[in-house]
Structures are given as structure tokens and as C-alpha cells.
Design a protein around this motif. Structure first.
Motif, mmCIF file in Angstrom:
data_model
loop_
_atom_site.group_PDB
_atom_site.id
_atom_site.type_symbol
_atom_site.label_atom_id
_atom_site.label_comp_id
_atom_site.label_asym_id
_atom_site.label_seq_id
_atom_site.Cartn_x
_atom_site.Cartn_y
_atom_site.Cartn_z
ATOM 1 N N ALA A 122 0.824 -1.208 0.000
ATOM 2 C CA ALA A 122 0.000 0.000 0.000
ATOM 3 C C ALA A 122 0.858 1.257 0.000
ATOM 4 O O ALA A 122 0.371 2.345 -0.307
ATOM 5 C CB ALA A 122 -0.927 0.012 1.213
ATOM 6 N N GLY A 123 2.124 1.123 0.333
ATOM 7 C CA GLY A 123 3.040 2.263 0.343
ATOM 8 C C GLY A 123 4.472 1.787 0.373
ATOM 9 O O GLY A 123 4.763 0.658 0.807
ATOM 10 N N TRP A 124 5.404 2.639 -0.087
ATOM 11 C CA TRP A 124 6.815 2.243 -0.156
ATOM 12 C C TRP A 124 7.744 3.446 0.038
ATOM 13 O O TRP A 124 8.904 3.392 -0.318
ATOM 14 C CB TRP A 124 7.120 1.552 -1.488
ATOM 15 N N GLN A 125 7.259 4.515 0.639
ATOM 16 C CA GLN A 125 8.094 5.669 0.930
ATOM 17 C C GLN A 125 8.422 5.695 2.428
ATOM 18 O O GLN A 125 7.548 5.911 3.257
ATOM 19 C CB GLN A 125 7.396 6.958 0.515
ATOM 20 N N GLY A 126 9.659 5.415 2.751
ATOM 21 C CA GLY A 126 10.084 5.391 4.146
ATOM 22 C C GLY A 126 9.792 4.090 4.857
ATOM 23 O O GLY A 126 10.436 3.749 5.844
ATOM 24 N N GLU A 127 8.809 3.353 4.335
ATOM 25 C CA GLU A 127 8.465 2.047 4.889
ATOM 26 C C GLU A 127 7.703 1.268 3.836
ATOM 27 O O GLU A 127 7.079 1.847 2.940
ATOM 28 C CB GLU A 127 7.612 2.188 6.154
ATOM 29 N N LEU A 128 7.784 -0.039 3.933
ATOM 30 C CA LEU A 128 6.983 -0.902 3.077
ATOM 31 C C LEU A 128 5.728 -1.273 3.851
ATOM 32 O O LEU A 128 5.800 -1.906 4.905
ATOM 33 C CB LEU A 128 7.765 -2.154 2.685
ATOM 34 N N ASP A 129 4.583 -0.856 3.325
ATOM 35 C CA ASP A 129 3.301 -1.141 3.949
ATOM 36 C C ASP A 129 2.744 -2.403 3.293
ATOM 37 O O ASP A 129 2.103 -2.354 2.245
ATOM 38 C CB ASP A 129 2.352 0.047 3.763
ATOM 39 N N VAL A 130 3.014 -3.534 3.919
ATOM 40 C CA VAL A 130 2.659 -4.835 3.351
ATOM 41 C C VAL A 130 1.233 -5.196 3.755
ATOM 42 O O VAL A 130 0.951 -5.407 4.931
ATOM 43 C CB VAL A 130 3.642 -5.920 3.829
ATOM 44 N N VAL A 131 0.337 -5.246 2.786
ATOM 45 C CA VAL A 131 -1.062 -5.577 3.065
ATOM 46 C C VAL A 131 -1.374 -7.039 2.759
ATOM 47 O O VAL A 131 -2.432 -7.536 3.126
ATOM 48 C CB VAL A 131 -2.018 -4.661 2.270
ATOM 49 N N ARG A 132 -0.444 -7.707 2.094
ATOM 50 C CA ARG A 132 -0.572 -9.134 1.846
ATOM 51 C C ARG A 132 0.832 -9.711 1.861
ATOM 52 O O ARG A 132 1.724 -9.174 1.188
ATOM 53 C CB ARG A 132 -1.232 -9.372 0.484
ATOM 54 N N PRO A 133 1.110 -10.753 2.653
ATOM 55 C CA PRO A 133 2.473 -11.290 2.708
ATOM 56 C C PRO A 133 3.037 -11.544 1.317
ATOM 57 O O PRO A 133 2.348 -12.083 0.438
ATOM 58 C CB PRO A 133 2.301 -12.590 3.502
ATOM 59 N N VAL A 134 4.276 -11.149 1.118
ATOM 60 C CA VAL A 134 4.896 -11.250 -0.199
ATOM 61 C C VAL A 134 6.388 -11.503 -0.028
ATOM 62 O O VAL A 134 7.033 -10.912 0.839
ATOM 63 C CB VAL A 134 4.656 -9.966 -1.025
ATOM 64 N N LEU A 135 6.930 -12.396 -0.830
ATOM 65 C CA LEU A 135 8.367 -12.659 -0.821
ATOM 66 C C LEU A 135 9.013 -11.764 -1.871
ATOM 67 O O LEU A 135 8.929 -12.016 -3.072
ATOM 68 C CB LEU A 135 8.654 -14.133 -1.123
ATOM 69 N N ILE A 136 9.638 -10.708 -1.387
ATOM 70 C CA ILE A 136 10.243 -9.706 -2.271
ATOM 71 C C ILE A 136 11.628 -10.169 -2.728
ATOM 72 O O ILE A 136 12.385 -10.769 -1.955
ATOM 73 C CB ILE A 136 10.319 -8.350 -1.549
ATOM 74 N N ASP A 137 11.948 -9.876 -3.960
ATOM 75 C CA ASP A 137 13.272 -10.153 -4.512
ATOM 76 C C ASP A 137 13.750 -8.895 -5.230
ATOM 77 O O ASP A 137 13.182 -8.512 -6.250
ATOM 78 C CB ASP A 137 13.221 -11.332 -5.491
ATOM 79 N N ILE A 138 14.783 -8.239 -4.677
ATOM 80 C CA ILE A 138 15.300 -7.014 -5.296
ATOM 81 C C ILE A 138 16.500 -7.307 -6.192
ATOM 82 O O ILE A 138 17.328 -6.434 -6.453
ATOM 83 C CB ILE A 138 15.661 -5.947 -4.246
ATOM 84 N N GLY A 139 16.565 -8.559 -6.682
ATOM 85 C CA GLY A 139 17.716 -8.965 -7.470
ATOM 86 C C GLY A 139 17.986 -8.113 -8.694
ATOM 87 O O GLY A 139 19.132 -8.019 -9.144
ATOM 88 N N ALA A 140 16.974 -7.468 -9.241
ATOM 89 C CA ALA A 140 17.178 -6.651 -10.446
ATOM 90 C C ALA A 140 18.056 -5.438 -10.179
ATOM 91 O O ALA A 140 18.692 -4.912 -11.102
ATOM 92 C CB ALA A 140 15.837 -6.207 -11.016
ATOM 93 N N THR A 141 18.086 -4.965 -8.927
ATOM 94 C CA THR A 141 18.876 -3.767 -8.608
ATOM 95 C C THR A 141 19.770 -3.957 -7.387
ATOM 96 O O THR A 141 20.669 -3.157 -7.155
ATOM 97 C CB THR A 141 17.958 -2.564 -8.318
ATOM 98 N N GLY A 142 19.532 -5.003 -6.602
ATOM 99 C CA GLY A 142 20.149 -5.119 -5.279
ATOM 100 C C GLY A 142 21.651 -5.219 -5.288
ATOM 101 O O GLY A 142 22.334 -4.554 -4.496
ATOM 102 N N LYS A 143 22.218 -6.052 -6.177
ATOM 103 C CA LYS A 143 23.672 -6.191 -6.173
ATOM 104 C C LYS A 143 24.327 -4.914 -6.671
ATOM 105 O O LYS A 143 25.375 -4.490 -6.143
ATOM 106 C CB LYS A 143 24.100 -7.398 -7.002
#
Length: 286
Positions: A122-143
């Protein structure tokens, strides 16, 4: 990097090298190790004590460190520019496919579909507002983000000439370096070279993390691996952007991405064609 003064080590599940042209000081090594450990504890989907692992099992608000906000911002931009093709919501799909915490490389009978961003956050500025459990993968930018953080620490310790190599995600300081572009079907060969200086290069290819009938670049529409592109390279001012664009080039034309980002590129398609820009001292052996 074969320079004897290169510090080689493992972090974030892969190999790293930091070259300064002299021995890397112990205090810099400690700072780099601590920062990569912090990133791993926040964003790794391969450990059960990470913040990402917690988000996979519960809803709630999860603070984003200010240093890490650009990762989510870039992911959202890429998500919108590519029509949802580049998304951090692919974690469960990859896990089910066998690219999981134990690296089982055995696809499950049922592979989870990739959820829409706005269905789980529901939001991603300053915090991730998770409204449904989700397995996030930031592999596209993380490394790429991690490489930039290491490069920042190197500069803060007084070194302007350096090369940071996070397993092929490479950032250069105030000295030119010629980088080889690995052949997508034969790692003993190169299809060309390019010079980077005060910028970064990242590559993405389906042959590097491949198993069964899968590789790590997932098409959210089909829930399976992409097939039309073999390999990409992106050259940008920072490694995080180059990393994200190398993935985006699997789904979106360079021309569309160039309307939002300043970068150079090479794309090798499965039909044998090669598309490229005219980066500084880019030489292709075609």
C-alpha cells in the motif's frame, strides 16, 4: 581482477573484488563487510532472519533505511516503465521454481503467479506497507546497489581510483578500465570490450543462473523464464541503475528506456541479432 592488491572475498552469496592499486586497509574492509552484512540482513530472501523473510509471512509496516530508499524507488520506476515486467514481487515464483534458500534447483509442481505491486504494497516511501504477505526479490537492482554502497565507502576512506566488482556488476573510480563482455553461450570468449571510468557496467544473462528449464529472469505474464533475449549489458552513472536496466532490456526496447534513463547498452537476442549504442570505446567482435 588479477591485480595482486585486489581484496577478494564472498558476500551476498557471491564473489567480490575491491582493487585500489594498493592493499585495502583493514578499517575499510571492516566497513565494507559491515555494510554488506546489513544489506543482507535487510533484503536477502535466502535467510530466514531477514526483514524480507518476515514480510513473506506477515503484514505490517516495515521501515526502509534512508540509504536503501533508492532501491525501492528505482524498482517502482522500472515497474512502471516496463509495464510491470521488472518487479520485486517475483520472489515466490523463483522460490517455487527451485531458486530457493537451499538452492534446490528443483521446480515445484505448482509455481506461484507473480502478484501485482499494488495488491501487496500500500506504500513504499520510508516504509513498506505490506497488506498481503509477499516474498520480495530485489535482485534486479540489489547487487548494483550494494556495489555503489561499497564504492561510496571506498571514496569516504580517501580512495578515488578503484574498481569494485560484485560478481560482474562493476563500478570504476577516477581511472579507465577496459571490461570484457562475456559471450552469452561460451564463457571462455568475449563478444567485445568497453571502457568505464567514473561509471558502471552490469550484465544479465540467462546462462549464469540456469537450472532445469529455468533461469532467474522471470516474465510475470507467463510466470516462466524469458526466452527472446540471451544477454544484456548496461552502462550507467551508477551500478544500481545499470543493474536494473540490464534486466529491463530483457523486456523493453532500449529506445523506450532511453526516454527515462541516460545509459549505453548491448543486447544479444536469441535470434542472433545484436543491438547496441555507441558507448565510449565500445568494441564488438561481430
Amino acid at each position: 581482477m588479477n591485480d595482486p592488491t585486489t581484496w577478494e572475498f564472498n558476500a551476498l552469496g557471491t564473489s567480490w573484488g575491491v582493487a585500489l592499486g594498493r592493499s585495502v586497509p583493514d578499517d575499510l574492509k571492516s566497513a565494507i563487510t559491515a555494510e554488506l552484512d546489513r544489506i543482507d540482513l535487510m533484503w536477502s530472501r535466502f535467510r530466514d532472519d531477514s526483514t524480507v523473510a518476515e514480510m513473506a509471512t506477515t503484514t505490517g509496516r516495515f521501515p526502509i533505511p534512508s540509504s536503501d530508499q533508492p532501491v525501492i524507488d528505482l524498482h517502482r520506476t522500472l515497474y512502471e516503465v516496463t509495464g510491470g515486467m521488472v518487479t520485486p514481487m517475483v520472489g515466490q515464483t523463483l522460490d517455487d521454481a527451485g531458486y530457493d534458500s537451499t538452492y534446490s534447483l528443483r521446480p515445484a509442481e505448482v509455481i506461484a503467479a507473480v502478484p501485482l505491486w499494488d495488491d501487496v504494497l500500500a506504500g513504499w516511501q520510508g516504509e513498506l506497507d505490506v497488506v498481503r504477505p509477499v516474498l520480495i526479490d530485489i535482485g534486479a537492482t540489489g547487487k548494483g546497489f550494494a556495489v555503489d554502497r561499497v564504492a561510496q565507502l571506498v571514496r569516504e576512506h580517501g580512495f578515488d581510483e578503484f574498481l569494485v566488482d560484485g560478481s560482474g556488476d562493476i563500478r570504476s573510480g577516477d581511472h579507465p578500465h577496459r571490461i570484457g563482455l562475456e559471450h552469452p553461450t561460451d564463457p571462455t570468449k568475449a563478444i567485445g570490450t568497453v571502457v568505464i571510468e567514473n561509471n558502471a557496467i552490469c550484465a544479465s544473462a540467462g546462462n549464469r543462473r540456469a537450472w532445469a528449464d529455468w533461469h532467474h529472469i522471470v516474465d510475470p505474464r507467463s510466470g516462466g523464464p524469458t526466452r527472446e533475449v540471451l544477454a544484456t549489458w548496461a552502462i550507467a552513472e551508477d551500478t544500481m541503475t545499470a543493474d536494473g536496466l540490464a534486466t529491463a532490456l530483457f523486456f523493453t526496447s532500449p529506445q523506450k528506456l532511453l526516454s527515462h534513463f541516460d545509459f549505453d547498452y548491448v543486447v544479444v537476442r536469441a535470434n542472433g541479432t545484436v543491438e547496441h549504442s555507441h558507448a565510449r570505446e565500445l568494441e564488438l567482435f561481430l
